[in-house]
Design an enzyme around this catalytic site. Structure first.
Site, PDB file in Angstrom:
ATOM      1  N   TRP A   1       0.807  -1.175   0.021  1.00 30.45           N
ATOM      2  CA  TRP A   1       0.136  -0.097  -0.075  1.00 30.45           C
ATOM      3  C   TRP A   1       0.824   1.273   0.153  1.00 30.45           C
ATOM      4  CZ3 TRP A   1      -5.374  -0.599  -0.109  1.00 30.45           C
ATOM      5  CH2 TRP A   1      -6.123   0.582   0.108  1.00 30.45           C
TER       6      TRP A   1
ATOM      7  N   HIS B   1      -8.141  -2.073  12.996  1.00 34.66           N
ATOM      8  CA  HIS B   1      -7.358  -1.319  11.776  1.00 34.66           C
ATOM      9  C   HIS B   1      -8.030  -0.010  11.403  1.00 34.66           C
ATOM     10  CE1 HIS B   1      -5.344  -0.928   8.226  1.00 34.66           C
ATOM     11  NE2 HIS B   1      -6.220  -1.109   7.125  1.00 34.66           N
TER      12      HIS B   1
ATOM     13  N   HIS C   1     -15.484  -1.213   4.839  1.00 34.29           N
ATOM     14  CA  HIS C   1     -15.084  -1.753   6.138  1.00 34.29           C
ATOM     15  C   HIS C   1     -16.018  -1.615   7.181  1.00 34.29           C
ATOM     16  CE1 HIS C   1     -11.035  -1.705   4.135  1.00 34.29           C
ATOM     17  NE2 HIS C   1     -10.546  -2.497   5.090  1.00 34.29           N
TER      18      HIS C   1
END
Length: 216
Positions: free
Chosen positions: A20, A60, A161
């Site tokens: 990433w 996260h 998410h």
């Protein structure tokens, strides 16, 4: 009778692995050689917990979310269905409703993005809030995607998410599905027991369920 072989659907962890943008790349070195120790080679790796094929823990993206060791490992072991959604631009309710998800609890999704561990895609399909809601209503407990994230790389809200968490759907990312036929499989994708981790690399493997039944 022979039992079907396990198929590795993980990205190899090596120096070529795309990461990433801005995150820690994977690096492995032999920290101590057999010549130095007199008996063994000892390696060391430095990596983001989101390198290669990995799971996301809720922490996260949610400061109050569960860490890796809080997660139920049973989510990451068991029957899974692979579907080919490569003709769809978004992983939303319309897309998921085109597939038979009856009795499915783990879903692995092929997208239009080619599996290339050395290249980080700048654009890829993401899971929408309505898509996550649809999965939750249909009893899905884990979704695996063959791209780096369930959200678009430019997203800061991470609506996919958060919607998956709201629907109690676990997240598995960067699985390699291009060479695997659609169908039903047994999945093992266990995270490492990183107590406070926000994610973990996994060795994800599958084997066809029908062949298992015939073999056993």
């Amino acid at each position: 009778m022979t039992q079907s072989k396990w198929i590795d659907i993980s990205q190899p962890l090596d120096y070529k692995l795309a990461h990433w943008p801005g995150d820690t790349p994977f690096e492995y070195v032999t920290e101590y050689t057999k010549e130095q120790t007199g008996s063994v080679n000892i390696g060391k790796m430095t990596t983001s917990l989101h390198s290669g094929t990995h799971i996301d823990a809720p922490f996260h993206f949610d400061n109050e979310g569960a860490r890796v060791l809080d997660l139920d490992i049973n989510r990451y072991i068991g029957a899974a269905r692979i579907i080919d959604a490569s003709s769809f631009k978004q992983l939303d309710e319309h897309t998921f409703s085109q597939f038979d998800l009856n009795g499915v609890t783990r879903l692995l999704v092929k997208t239009s993005v080619s599996n290339n561990p050395t290249h980080f895609p700048q654009d890829f399909p993401s899971v929408s809030a309505c898509g996550a809601n649809y999965l939750g209503k249909n009893g899905i407990k884990l979704i695996g995607v063959d791209v780096p994230s369930v959200d678009h790389p430019a997203s800061k809200e991470l609506s996919g998410h958060h919607a998956l968490l709201k629907n109690d759907v676990a997240i598995l990312e960067n699985v390699m599905l291009d060479l695997v036929p659609d169908g039903d499989y047994e999945l093992i994708a266990l995270p490492l027991p990183i107590r406070d981790g926000d994610g973990s690399p996994v060795r994800a493997v599958i084997r066809p369920l029908i062949q298992i039944q015939k073999g056993e």
